[in-house]
Design an enzyme around this catalytic site. Structure first.
Site, PDB file in Angstrom:
ATOM      1  N   CYS A  95      74.968  17.242  10.805  1.00  0.00           N
ATOM      2  CA  CYS A  95      73.565  16.982  10.514  1.00  0.00           C
ATOM      3  C   CYS A  95      72.869  18.306  10.216  1.00  0.00           C
ATOM      4  O   CYS A  95      72.939  19.249  11.011  1.00  0.00           O
ATOM      5  CB  CYS A  95      72.868  16.284  11.683  1.00  0.00           C
ATOM      6  SG  CYS A  95      71.230  15.657  11.244  1.00  0.00           S
ATOM      7  N   TYR A 104      63.416  10.381  11.933  1.00  0.00           N
ATOM      8  CA  TYR A 104      63.521  11.398  12.984  1.00  0.00           C
ATOM      9  C   TYR A 104      64.292  10.825  14.164  1.00  0.00           C
ATOM     10  O   TYR A 104      64.192   9.635  14.461  1.00  0.00           O
ATOM     11  CB  TYR A 104      62.136  11.845  13.470  1.00  0.00           C
ATOM     12  CG  TYR A 104      61.336  12.604  12.437  1.00  0.00           C
ATOM     13  CD1 TYR A 104      61.556  13.962  12.206  1.00  0.00           C
ATOM     14  CD2 TYR A 104      60.368  11.961  11.682  1.00  0.00           C
ATOM     15  CE1 TYR A 104      60.828  14.656  11.249  1.00  0.00           C
ATOM     16  CE2 TYR A 104      59.628  12.644  10.714  1.00  0.00           C
ATOM     17  CZ  TYR A 104      59.865  13.990  10.507  1.00  0.00           C
ATOM     18  OH  TYR A 104      59.151  14.669   9.555  1.00  0.00           O
ATOM     19  N   THR A 105      65.028  11.694  14.843  1.00  0.00           N
ATOM     20  CA  THR A 105      65.731  11.284  16.054  1.00  0.00           C
ATOM     21  C   THR A 105      64.955  11.782  17.268  1.00  0.00           C
ATOM     22  O   THR A 105      64.742  12.994  17.396  1.00  0.00           O
ATOM     23  CB  THR A 105      67.154  11.865  16.108  1.00  0.00           C
ATOM     24  OG1 THR A 105      67.872  11.475  14.940  1.00  0.00           O
ATOM     25  CG2 THR A 105      67.888  11.365  17.342  1.00  0.00           C
ATOM     26  N   HIS A 147      67.941   6.416  14.973  1.00  0.00           N
ATOM     27  CA  HIS A 147      66.697   7.152  14.844  1.00  0.00           C
ATOM     28  C   HIS A 147      65.556   6.211  14.490  1.00  0.00           C
ATOM     29  O   HIS A 147      65.759   5.003  14.339  1.00  0.00           O
ATOM     30  CB  HIS A 147      66.822   8.285  13.819  1.00  0.00           C
ATOM     31  CG  HIS A 147      67.472   7.878  12.526  1.00  0.00           C
ATOM     32  ND1 HIS A 147      68.838   7.898  12.336  1.00  0.00           N
ATOM     33  CD2 HIS A 147      66.951   7.436  11.354  1.00  0.00           C
ATOM     34  CE1 HIS A 147      69.128   7.506  11.112  1.00  0.00           C
ATOM     35  NE2 HIS A 147      68.005   7.211  10.495  1.00  0.00           N
TER      36      HIS A 147
END
Length: 269
Positions: free
Chosen positions: A246, A95-96, A82
């Site tokens: 996640c 953030y991905t 990420h």
């Protein structure tokens, strides 16, 4: 002296042609290196916001932010990694991206909480504004070589790294099977629902677990439980099995405990 004699004996136009050819080859090599080199850097760099689109209007809306990249260049982020964004005040959040390595841009989906520092900052940013971003970040990288089935437990916006991996599996032609359990409080809170629906197949199995009752999900009105896992996941001793989690911290903790009780060895993203 030998080289001097050779050049002396050559005709001037042939010498010029030789230098031109060498220059062209050098230019091609430079271009190949330039366009294949990842844009993302370990140092923070400023990226320009190109577009922003609300993709989910639940209790807390989810906004897709598209950042521009140089022409024909891709971010170059390994699957499973990420990026980290930084506000002018120095607040950072990981953030991905929901894109893979599209050329000219990359997308990040962010849930906008009223008290969320980064989400509020991004949502207030006008198109053309800039954000500092660096990467790749993360100790884990998806490697399909030793995996035959990947089981995923996601909650809320924790779907983004799962979506990135699923997209890669689908678009790369990988034979890895996917079993995803995706939990949300309401149907409106589902992030990337149309995109996930488009990925559903015999190879990629996606099950929504909704806390509120909804006619579309009559059999899954609950949080993720041991029954869900035992119904949808292969047994823990299955060879080539990888289990990923996640979601919000409380969900990730409870899922890790539950999986260990069932004999699985999960990895929290």
């Amino acid at each position: 002296e030998i080289h001097t004699e050779i050049f002396t004996e050559m005709e001037p136009d042939k010498i010029a042609l030789g230098f031109a050819v060498a220059g062209c080859i050098g230019g091609v090599i430079y271009a190949v290196r330039y366009f294949t080199r990842p844009v993302i850097s370990n140092e923070y760099k400023k990226y320009t916001l190109k577009e922003k689109t609300t993709i989910s209007d639940g209790e807390c809306p989810v906004v897709k932010f598209r950042f521009a990249l140089p022409w024909k260049r891709s971010l170059g982020l390994p699957v499973g990694k990420h990026v980290k964004l930084r506000t002018p005040e120095g607040v950072t959040r990981p953030y991905t991206p929901i894109t893979l390595n599209e050329k000219g841009y990359f997308d990040i989906a962010v849930k906008i909480y009223p008290e969320g520092v980064m989400g509020t900052h991004l949502n207030s940013l006008p198109v053309g504004g800039k954000v500092e971003i660096q990467g790749p970040v993360g100790l884990w990288q998806f490697s399909p070589a030793s995996v035959s089935t990947v089981c995923m437990l996601a909650g809320g916006s924790g779907i983004t790294p799962m979506y990135q991996i699923i997209r890669w599996i689908k678009e790369s032609g990988s034979t890895v099977k996917v079993k995803l359990l995706y939990a949300n409080t309401t149907k409106k809170n589902i992030v990337l629902q149309p995109e996930l629906q488009a990925l559903q197949s015999d190879q990629i199995n996606i099950t929504h677990v909704i806390s509120d009752t909804h006619p579309e999900f009559p059999k899954q009105r609950n949080r993720i439980t041991a029954e869900h896992i035992q119904t949808h996941f292969p047994v823990a001793t299955t060879a080539g099995l990888s289990v990923l989690i996640c979601g919000p911290p409380a969900m990730a903790t409870s899922m890790r405990t539950l999986l260990k009780e069932l004999g699985y060895k999960p990895r929290v993203l």
